[in-house]
Design an enzyme around this catalytic site. Structure first.
Site, short mmCIF file in Angstrom:
data_model
loop_
_atom_site.label_atom_id
_atom_site.label_comp_id
_atom_site.label_asym_id
_atom_site.label_seq_id
_atom_site.Cartn_x
_atom_site.Cartn_y
_atom_site.Cartn_z
N GLY A 21 0.84 -1.20 0.00
CA GLY A 21 0.00 0.00 0.00
C GLY A 21 0.87 1.23 0.00
O GLY A 21 2.08 1.16 0.21
N LYS A 44 3.59 12.89 -1.92
CA LYS A 44 4.54 11.81 -1.64
C LYS A 44 5.53 12.29 -0.59
O LYS A 44 6.16 13.33 -0.75
CB LYS A 44 5.29 11.42 -2.91
CG LYS A 44 6.36 10.35 -2.70
CD LYS A 44 7.11 10.07 -3.99
CE LYS A 44 8.23 9.05 -3.77
NZ LYS A 44 8.98 8.79 -5.01
N GLY A 57 7.55 7.25 6.49
CA GLY A 57 6.64 7.87 5.53
C GLY A 57 7.16 9.12 4.87
O GLY A 57 6.41 9.82 4.18
N ARG A 121 -3.01 0.27 -9.53
CA ARG A 121 -1.93 -0.54 -10.07
C ARG A 121 -2.42 -1.96 -10.34
O ARG A 121 -3.50 -2.34 -9.91
CB ARG A 121 -0.78 -0.61 -9.05
CG ARG A 121 -0.29 0.76 -8.60
CD ARG A 121 -0.13 0.80 -7.07
NE ARG A 121 0.18 2.15 -6.61
CZ ARG A 121 1.39 2.67 -6.63
NH1 ARG A 121 2.41 1.95 -7.04
NH2 ARG A 121 1.60 3.91 -6.23
N ASP A 191 3.35 -4.06 -8.24
CA ASP A 191 2.78 -2.93 -7.52
C ASP A 191 3.28 -1.60 -8.07
O ASP A 191 2.81 -0.54 -7.65
CB ASP A 191 3.08 -3.02 -6.02
CG ASP A 191 4.55 -3.22 -5.73
OD1 ASP A 191 5.07 -4.30 -6.03
OD2 ASP A 191 5.19 -2.29 -5.20
N ASP A 201 5.94 5.55 -9.92
CA ASP A 201 6.87 5.16 -8.86
C ASP A 201 8.32 5.18 -9.32
O ASP A 201 9.00 4.16 -9.38
CB ASP A 201 6.50 3.78 -8.31
CG ASP A 201 5.29 3.86 -7.39
OD1 ASP A 201 4.73 4.95 -7.25
OD2 ASP A 201 4.90 2.83 -6.83
#
Length: 444
Positions: A21, A44, A57, A121, A191, A201
Site C-alpha cells: 500500500g 509523496k 513515511g 496498479r 505494484d 513510482d
C-alpha cells in the site's frame, strides 16, 4: 477533506509478497482542469499511512528531485507518465542508507506534489483476488471501466476481457517507448505498474549512457532481473499476473479467451519495439531483415560503448554518404566510437541499401532524405535527464542552490530541440568518466 490512500499487493522480484500500500503517499482528492481532464492529486513523503509499516513515511530531497526531473522529462519525451507539480523542501532530517551498505546518513526531507489520472496498479486488483474479496474485486474492475475506459460499455458481457486487453496493450506500448529511449524503470514489480499504462513510482530509474542491454539502474537488483533489455519479458510476465487477478470474474470460456490474448503479447511487444527502432533509424515500413539490422546496430553499440541517445541523434544529423567520412565523424563523438567497430562499414552498406528501397516510392531522393531526417529528429531526443546531471543538481540543491534543478527542468521541456545554452553546458557532449560508474540509489 481527509487524506486517502490505496491498498494493493504485489509480486516483487517474481514472488508474491502479500499486502502492500502507499506507505508515504496521501491522495488529497481529484481535480478537473479546464480541458476536462481529471487528475488525482497526491502528496509523496507527507508522513506515515496505515501501510507505512516501520517506516517514517518521508521522502528525501534527493528522491523528490529525481522523480520531479524524470517524470517531467518523460512527459515531454512522449512517455506516458505521472506528473510532478511542486517539490517542498523541509528542514527536517531523516536517516537513509542510500546504497544499503550499512552506512546510513542524515538527509533533508521533502514532499512532492504529484498528479495522475489514477494511482491504481496491477497490485490493486491482485490483492483482492488473492484475499478472495471477489465482490470488491468486481466493484473495482467495474469502477475502472466506467472511469478510465469509456469505450468499454458497462453492459458488455466481455467487458473484463476488453479491460484486460486494453491494459495489456497500453502497457506494452509503454515498454516500447521505454526501450526506444533507453529508459530503465529499475523496479518493475507488479505494484509499480499502472492499469493506465503510465510510468509510475520513479525510484532507481536510469537513462542508459553507453548502450548496454544489461544496464541495471538499481543497486538492489544484483541478479539484473529488471535490466534494460529484460524489461519487455518482465512486463509480459507482470501482465500475466494481472490476468490471474481477473480470472475470478470470468466464465470458463472467457478464461480461454484470456489465455489466447496472453499468447499474442510476446509477439505484439516485439513488433512494437521493432517499429519504434525502425522509426529511430528513419524507416517507415517493416521489411525482411529489419530486425537483424536493428539488432546488429545495438550489438555494435554495446561492443564499442557508443552512447545510446547521442548515437541515434547523430545518425539524424548526417546523410548516409557522410557516415563514412572521417572529417564528418570527427564532429560526432558517439558515431565516431561506433564507427570503430569492424562491422560498421558492412552495417552501413546494409542500412543505405534499406533506405534506398524506401526511397524508390518517394518522388525524389532529396525529398526522401528530408523526410528521413524529419522523422528521425521527431523521435530521437537531443537530451535526456542523465543520472550524472541529476546527481550534480542534487548536490547543489542540498546546499540550497536549486539553479541546476530548474535548468534541467527547463531543458527537458524541449528535449528534441537543440538549445544553444544546453550545448555550452555539455548536455549532448560525452558524459564525464565518473558518470559511467555512478551508482543509483534505491533508497528514498
Amino acid at each position: 477533506m481527509p487524506f486517502s490512500y490505496y491498498r494493493y499487493g504485489g509480486h516483487q522480484y517474481g514472488l508474491w509478497v502479500g499486502q502492500l500500500g502507499d506507505g508515504r503517499a496521501h491522495i488529497l482528492g481529484e481535480y478537473v482542469n479546464r480541458k476536462g481532464e481529471r487528475w488525482q492529486i497526491q502528496l509523496k513523503g507527507s508522513g506515515q499511512t496505515p501501510y507505512a509499516r516501520i517506516h517514517d513515511g518521508r521522502t528525501v530531497l534527493r528522491s523528490g528531485i529525481r522523480e520531479m526531473v524524470a517524470s517531467e522529462a518523460c512527459h515531454h519525451l512522449g512517455i506516458p507518465t505521472t506528473r510532478a507539480a511542486t517539490l517542498v523542501v523541509s528542514d527536517d532530517l531523516v536517516t537513509r542508507d542510500m546504497y544499503y551498505t550499512g552506512c546510513p546518513r542524515r538527509e533533508r526531507a521533502a514532499t512532492l506534489l504529484r498528479l495522475s489520472p489514477s494511482w491504481f496498479r496491477f497490485g490493486s486488483l491482485e490483492i483482492l483476488a488473492k484475499a478472495g474479496e471477489l465482490s470488491v474485486l468486481r466493484q473495482l474492475a467495474e469502477f475502472a471501466i466506467k472511469e478510465y475506459f469509456p469505450d468499454i460499455h458497462a453492459t458488455d458481457e466481455n467487458r473484463f476481457i476488453r479491460l484486460f486487453s486494453e491494459v495489456a496493450h497500453r502497457t506494452l506500448d509503454l515498454v516500447a517507448k521505454w526501450q526506444g529511449l533507453g529508459f530503465a524503470h529499475g523496479l518493475l514489480n507488479t505494484d509499480n505498474m499502472s492499469i493506465l499504462g503510465l510510468t509510475i513510482d520513479y525510484g532507481p530509474f536510469g537513462f542508459v549512457d553507453s548502450y548496454d542491454g544489461g544496464f541495471v539502474p538499481n543497486c538492489c537488483d544484483g541478479e539484473g532481473r529488471y535490466a534494460l533489455a529484460k524489461q519487455p519479458e518482465i512486463v509480459v510476465w507482470n501482465i500475466g499476473q494481472f490476468a490471474n487477478s481477473l480470472k475470478p470474474l470470468l466464465t470458463s470460456s472467457q478464461q480461454v479467451h484470456l489465455s489466447h490474448i496472453l499468447k499474442t503479447l510476446d509477439s505484439y511487444c516485439k513488433n512494437r519495439i521493432l517499429e519504434t527502432f525502425l522509426m529511430k533509424i528513419g524507416l517507415k515500413e517493416e521489411r525482411w531483415g529489419d530486425e537483424q539490422l536493428v539488432e546488429k546496430l545495438l550489438d555494435m553499440m554495446q561492443q564499442t560503448g557508443a552512447d545510446f541517445t547521442s548515437t541515434f541523434r547523430q545518425l539524424c544529423e548526417l546523410e548516409p554518404n557522410e557516415m563514412v567520412s572521417e572529417t564528418k565523424l570527427r564532429e560526432k563523438w558517439s558515431l565516431r566510437r561506433l564507427s570503430s567497430h569492424s562491422s560498421w562499414g558492412c552495417w552501413l552498406d546494409q542500412y543505405r541499401e534499406r533506405l534506398d528501397k524506401e526511397a524508390v516510392d518517394a518522388s525524389s531522393l532529396g525529398i526522401f532524405e528530408d523526410e528521413r531526417r524529419r522523422r528521425m529528429l521527431s523521435v530521437n531526443p537531443a537530451y535526456v535527464p542523465r543520472n550524472w546531471m541529476i546527481h550534480e543538481a542534487i548536490l547543489d540543491a542540498e546546499m540550497d542552490n536549486f539553479d541546476k534543478v530548474r535548468y534541467l527542468l527547463e531543458v527537458m521541456r524541449r528535449p528534441y530541440e537543440i538549445q544553444p545554452e544546453a550545448e555550452k553546458r555539455g548536455f549532448s557532449s560525452q558524459p564525464p568518466q565518473w558518470a559511467y560508474a555512478l551508482k543509483i540509489s534505491c533508497s528514498s
